[in-house]
Design an enzyme around this catalytic site. Structure first.
Site, mmCIF file in Angstrom:
data_model
loop_
_atom_site.group_PDB
_atom_site.id
_atom_site.type_symbol
_atom_site.label_atom_id
_atom_site.label_comp_id
_atom_site.label_asym_id
_atom_site.label_seq_id
_atom_site.Cartn_x
_atom_site.Cartn_y
_atom_site.Cartn_z
ATOM 1 N N ARG A 235 0.847 -1.248 -0.023
ATOM 2 C CA ARG A 235 0.087 0.029 -0.033
ATOM 3 C C ARG A 235 0.739 1.179 0.106
ATOM 4 O O ARG A 235 2.057 1.332 0.534
ATOM 5 C CB ARG A 235 -1.019 0.111 1.208
ATOM 6 C CG ARG A 235 -2.134 -0.861 1.125
ATOM 7 C CD ARG A 235 -2.958 -0.465 0.012
ATOM 8 N NE ARG A 235 -4.294 -1.044 -0.024
ATOM 9 C CZ ARG A 235 -4.564 -2.255 -0.767
ATOM 10 N NH1 ARG A 235 -3.459 -2.695 -1.465
ATOM 11 N NH2 ARG A 235 -5.885 -2.799 -0.695
ATOM 12 N N GLU A 264 -4.059 7.534 -4.874
ATOM 13 C CA GLU A 264 -4.602 6.868 -5.831
ATOM 14 C C GLU A 264 -5.945 6.890 -6.484
ATOM 15 O O GLU A 264 -6.922 7.038 -5.390
ATOM 16 C CB GLU A 264 -4.387 5.297 -5.728
ATOM 17 C CG GLU A 264 -2.874 5.078 -5.558
ATOM 18 C CD GLU A 264 -2.757 3.037 -5.367
ATOM 19 O OE1 GLU A 264 -3.897 2.969 -5.334
ATOM 20 O OE2 GLU A 264 -1.607 2.804 -5.332
ATOM 21 N N HIS A 284 -0.954 0.380 -9.845
ATOM 22 C CA HIS A 284 -1.708 -0.316 -8.967
ATOM 23 C C HIS A 284 -2.134 -1.708 -9.763
ATOM 24 O O HIS A 284 -3.294 -1.847 -9.554
ATOM 25 C CB HIS A 284 -2.821 0.170 -8.062
ATOM 26 C CG HIS A 284 -2.920 -0.539 -6.774
ATOM 27 N ND1 HIS A 284 -3.362 0.160 -5.595
ATOM 28 C CD2 HIS A 284 -2.952 -1.905 -6.393
ATOM 29 C CE1 HIS A 284 -3.521 -0.714 -4.645
ATOM 30 N NE2 HIS A 284 -3.183 -2.057 -5.282
#
Length: 356
Positions: A235, A264, A284
């Site tokens: 993360r 994000e 991601h």
């Protein structure tokens, strides 16, 4: 009468949404961008279930907007830091995620980042694409070897172990820091200070919690070799991005490979790390294969269908209930890593930690 289920996307991989629509009245967020809490709350009234992605905010206000009918929040994600777990527990709502689904796929992507960052593939490819490769020079785009290097894994759960298995194919020495994971035939358990000092590549595999936020900050980066590479597929908040940017730009760290960021998605407001020559940055995509993403959606849908049919959820959050209105169980380690390692002060070799 079909129960109402809110999903945060109109289109998801695989046939999961199609299956869900056959059994429930599905209401989807219709927007092209990421929905905000207010957007979802406006659609949530009367929902018995919510199907959300790992970066969709799921807070108490959304739960209240759904009302007392809400029984399950199913994440098509292994991570769950986007959910207010306390609010869900107070309301007796089951929250589920997708463990045991994406470890191998994410480990593949982790190793791709290791290779790309270490060998400077991003900068070399950009040179070719923009037409600046006009002469072969032996000193251009010199990277560092991956084979026989030392790999340090912070967090040694499903993904960390999968990365360790791949590392042995490259003849690497593997270390890990995780207070709940002893030595095994793949890796040696060491303190954080030892791992940072000895590793050529440091790869992060911990969930984002209050204990792991900025786990890698200026102090930890200073403890790493100047020839080291930092890789993160966990993360974004686990890394202090400003400290990382300074370390790379000033030559105190060789390179970084990042699949996750504190903000994000970014849109056009890019993090300066994205364009840094010694950083390989991805949006991601750790679990982004057709099969894995479809399985993640299927798992979330199965959890919703089970709970709404009166059956226990298949993959509730660690420590969370599998049946609405029941008390949480003892926490178990089913997340990205083993229970969260508490940072060990650099200069020590202890492995003390606390559960997340």
């Amino acid at each position: 009468m079909k129960k109402r289920v809110l999903t945060t996307r109109e289109i998801l991989p695989g046939r999961g949404l199609e299956r869900l629509s056959e059994a429930a009245d599905v209401v989807a967020w219709p927007g092209a961008g990421k929905p905000g809490p207010g957007d979802l709350a406006a659609l949530a009234s009367g929902a018995s279930g919510v199907l959300a992605l790992g970066n969709d905010p799921v807070d108490g206000a959304l739960m209240d907007a759904a009302g007392p009918s809400l029984r399950v929040i199913a994440l098509a994600s292994m991570g769950f830091d986007n959910v207010d777990r306390a609010a869900a527990a107070e309301r007796g709502i089951v929250v589920t995620h997708t463990p045991r689904v994406l470890a191998e796929t994410t480990a593949d992507l982790t190793f791709a980042l290791i290779l790309a960052a270490r060998r400077r593939l991003g900068a070399a490819g950009a040179s070719l694409a923009n037409g600046s490769w006009e002469l072969f020079r032996m000193h251009d785009y010199l990277g560092l070897d991956v084979h026989a290097a030392t790999l340090g894994l912070i967090g040694y759960g499903q993904i960390g172990r999968a990365v360790a298995r791949r590392a042995h194919g490259f003849g690497m020495r593997v270390l890990h820091h995780d207070p709940y994971a002893p030595d095994d035939d793949l890796s040696a358990s060491v303190g954080l200070a030892t791992l940072l000092a000895e590793s050529d590549i440091v790869s992060l595999h911990v969930p984002l919690t209050e204990e792991t936020r900025h786990l890698i900050s200026a102090r930890e980066l200073a403890a790493m070799k100047p020839t080291a590479t930092l890789v993160s597929t966990s993360r974004g908040g686990v890394v202090d991005e400003e400290a990382l940017l300074h370390a790379v730009r000033e030559g105190r760290l060789h390179s970084a490979g990042l699949d996750v960021f504190e903000r994000e998605p970014m849109g056009t407001e890019l993090s300066p790390l994205v364009t840094e020559p010694h950083v390989v940055a991805l949006p991601h995509i750790g679990s982004a294969t057709e099969a894995t993403r479809a399985t993640m959606v299927d798992t979330a849908v199965d959890n919703i269908l089970d709970v709404l049919a009166g059956r226990p959820a298949r993959t509730p959050l660690p420590g969370g209930p599998a049946v609405p209105g029941t008390t949480a169980d003892t926490p178990t380690s089913t997340h990205t890593s083993s229970p969260t390692p508490t940072p060990t002060p650099t200069g020590t070799t202890g492995t003390a930690g606390a559960r997340s």
